[in-house]
Design an enzyme around this catalytic site. Structure first.
Site, mmCIF file in Angstrom:
data_model
loop_
_atom_site.group_PDB
_atom_site.id
_atom_site.type_symbol
_atom_site.label_atom_id
_atom_site.label_comp_id
_atom_site.label_asym_id
_atom_site.label_seq_id
_atom_site.Cartn_x
_atom_site.Cartn_y
_atom_site.Cartn_z
ATOM 1 N N ASP A 1 0.835 -1.204 0.000
ATOM 2 C CA ASP A 1 0.000 0.000 0.000
ATOM 3 C C ASP A 1 0.867 1.250 0.000
ATOM 4 O O ASP A 1 1.561 1.527 0.978
ATOM 5 C CB ASP A 1 -0.917 -0.005 1.217
ATOM 6 N N ASP B 1 -1.438 6.001 -6.780
ATOM 7 C CA ASP B 1 -1.695 5.125 -5.641
ATOM 8 C C ASP B 1 -1.832 3.678 -6.095
ATOM 9 O O ASP B 1 -2.512 3.387 -7.082
ATOM 10 C CB ASP B 1 -2.975 5.591 -4.935
#
Length: 493
Positions: free
Chosen positions: A168, A374
């Site tokens: 992440d 992201d």
């Protein structure tokens, strides 16, 4: 099927689309419908040899952990170390996290929406508060965990024990579930829980230490715990969907391969987890804040890392620490920026979009808020005017195919019915970034998500958007904080 009247009709209609867009045939790609709307694959196809890293002379290393042999690809470049990456719901995922209950598209998008909203609110500086969940934790949220899609397998402790972690870029502090967690305080995972008492290199961080004081008090710091009779540093995180993890802030040896390890790696040894966690063993934080793996290894790897997300979930990609020392051939670079007061996020400036080889008429001010790139957000969020222009052009180029009615449970509003077609003609979509860098998205995997345009409208013009992971597929995306840029290398996995 190639000679069927239906396909001839489709191709004629597509030819009309080409003429309408100026006849630029290079702006369209014919793809099988099996790739434009893929079903859940049944078998894993490893990435082609030599495609897992941007370096020569790769070799395979194996290390034995917890009675399981993990294969890790390590480059001969001393500045880099890479490891396989897989989609957590696909056949290439480790058996311990292979979930039989893959979420529906509607559920995946619901989770993704929660993550997008959180990231955009945090990037805008808006205050985010916690609900009362019965555990005292910090006043800032982390991005949603249940929306994360890609996993890597690393070794924790001495001797190394394999742990399957979600990656992440929207999180910083890494954590795994630890003994003496039990069924009432932790979620089920198939791998054995990490046992700190069995590791000779494990060390809890004392509560009165500098390391504990340096833990971000607004994001992770959670006072002290005396559960062991000693005052230890406690961390706590609540994610955007109200999942929580609380435990002891600790250090340990993180093993990437027999030749590559990170000593004194600071992480969370989770003792209380609540929420919708599912099978995986923990999380690997790749954000830009001091608590992340990237920041902790900056002296060795220069604050750089890259990944390649595969085109589908039936192939593997890779995660690599470090930037190529000499060979950056094939990369296109754009400047890397930071979000004010939010060091976690990586920001790039989008300047234009083209469809089918034709640049869209979008004023530069529309993109002035920048785009957070992201790994955990699925679909790309564009400012309203940019999305409207993209949707109009894409629908025009795809007018040969029936548009499905809107689904109130999903944000995607440009979805197609390809029934009866063995092949479809899809327009290319290209994103142009600062410095005149134009990235032609992979077709169809980087443009379509289950037959839908993988973009959604987001904030007003001039506000920050998000580049989701669908648009990043098949590229090696290199985050190089030391050199202040982000690189894109096509066809890397």
């Amino acid at each position: 099927m190639a000679s069927s009247p239906l396909l001839v009709c489709v191709l004629l209609l597509c030819s009309c689309c080409l003429i309408a867009l100026g006849g630029n045939e290079r702006g369209f790609v014919v793809v099988p419908t099996s790739t434009s709307s893929p079903s859940n694959p049944a078998a894993c196809s490893p990435a082609p040899q030599g495609m897992q890293c941007n370096a020569t002379d790769e070799y395979e290393s194996k290390f034995q952990t917890n009675s399981e042999v993990l294969s890790v690809s390590v480059t001969s470049d001393p500045n880099r170390a890479s490891m396989p990456l897989a989609h957590r719901h696909g056949p290439c995922a480790p058996a311990s996290v292979a979930a039989t209950n893959r979420p529906s598209r509607a559920e995946m998008l619901r989770r993704d929406r929660a993550r997008r909203i959180h990231i955009l609110r945090k990037a805008s500086g808006r205050r985010i508060t916690l609900s009362d969940v019965g555990v005292s934790i910090p006043t800032s949220l982390g991005a949603a965990v249940d929306s994360l899609q890609y996993v890597v397998t690393l070794g924790f402790g001495t001797p190394a024990v394999s742990q399957v972690l979600l990656i992440d870029t929207g999180s910083d502090l890494s954590w795994v579930q630890c003994q003496p967690c039990n069924s009432s305080t932790c979620y089920p995972q198939k791998d054995p829980l990490f046992d700190p008492s069995a590791s000779s290199s494990y060390a809890p961080i004392p509560c009165d230490s500098k390391a504990c004081r340096d833990l971000d008090p607004d994001t992770y710091a959670n006072g002290c715990t005396n559960s062991s009779g000693t005052s230890l540093c406690q961390y706590g995180i609540q994610y955007a969907n109200e999942d929580i993890t609380v435990g002891v802030y600790s250090t340990e040896t993180l093993t990437l391969s027999p030749q590559v390890s990170v000593k004194n790696f600071s992480f969370g040894c989770g003792l209380v987890q609540r929420g919708t966690f599912d099978l995986f063993d923990g999380l690997l934080g790749l954000g830009g804040a001091p608590e992340s793996l990237v920041s902790q290894t900056a002296e060795t790897y220069g604050g750089s890392f890259s990944y390649c997300l595969p085109a589908g979930n039936s192939t593997t990609g890779f995660l690599a620490l470090g930037a190529p020392s000499n060979n950056t051939a094939g990369f296109l670079f754009t400047p890397l920026h930071s979000v004010p007061k939010e060091p976690t996020f990586y920001l790039v400036n989008l300047t234009g979009i083209s469809v089918g080889g034709t640049q869209l008429d979008i004023q530069p001010t529309v993109f002035s808020g920048g785009m957070i790139i992201d790994s955990g957000t699925v679909v790309t969020v564009l400012p309203e005017t940019a999305y409207s222009a993209l949707r109009t052009a894409f629908r025009s180029a795809m007018s040969a195919y029936p548009l499905l009615p809107p689904n109130n449970d999903e944000d995607l509003d440009t979805c197609y019915n390809f029934t009866g077609n063995s092949n479809v003609t899809v327009p290319t979509v290209a994103l142009t970034y600062d410095g005149g860098v134009t990235i032609d998205l992979d077709v169809p995997s980087g443009v379509l998500l289950d037959g839908c345009l993988a973009f959604v409208p987001g904030p007003p013009d001039g506000h920050t958007g998000i580049i989701g992971n669908v648009n990043q597929r098949t590229f090696e995306v290199l985050y190089d904080s030391g050199r202040g840029h982000v690189g894109f290398r096509p066809g890397a996995c």
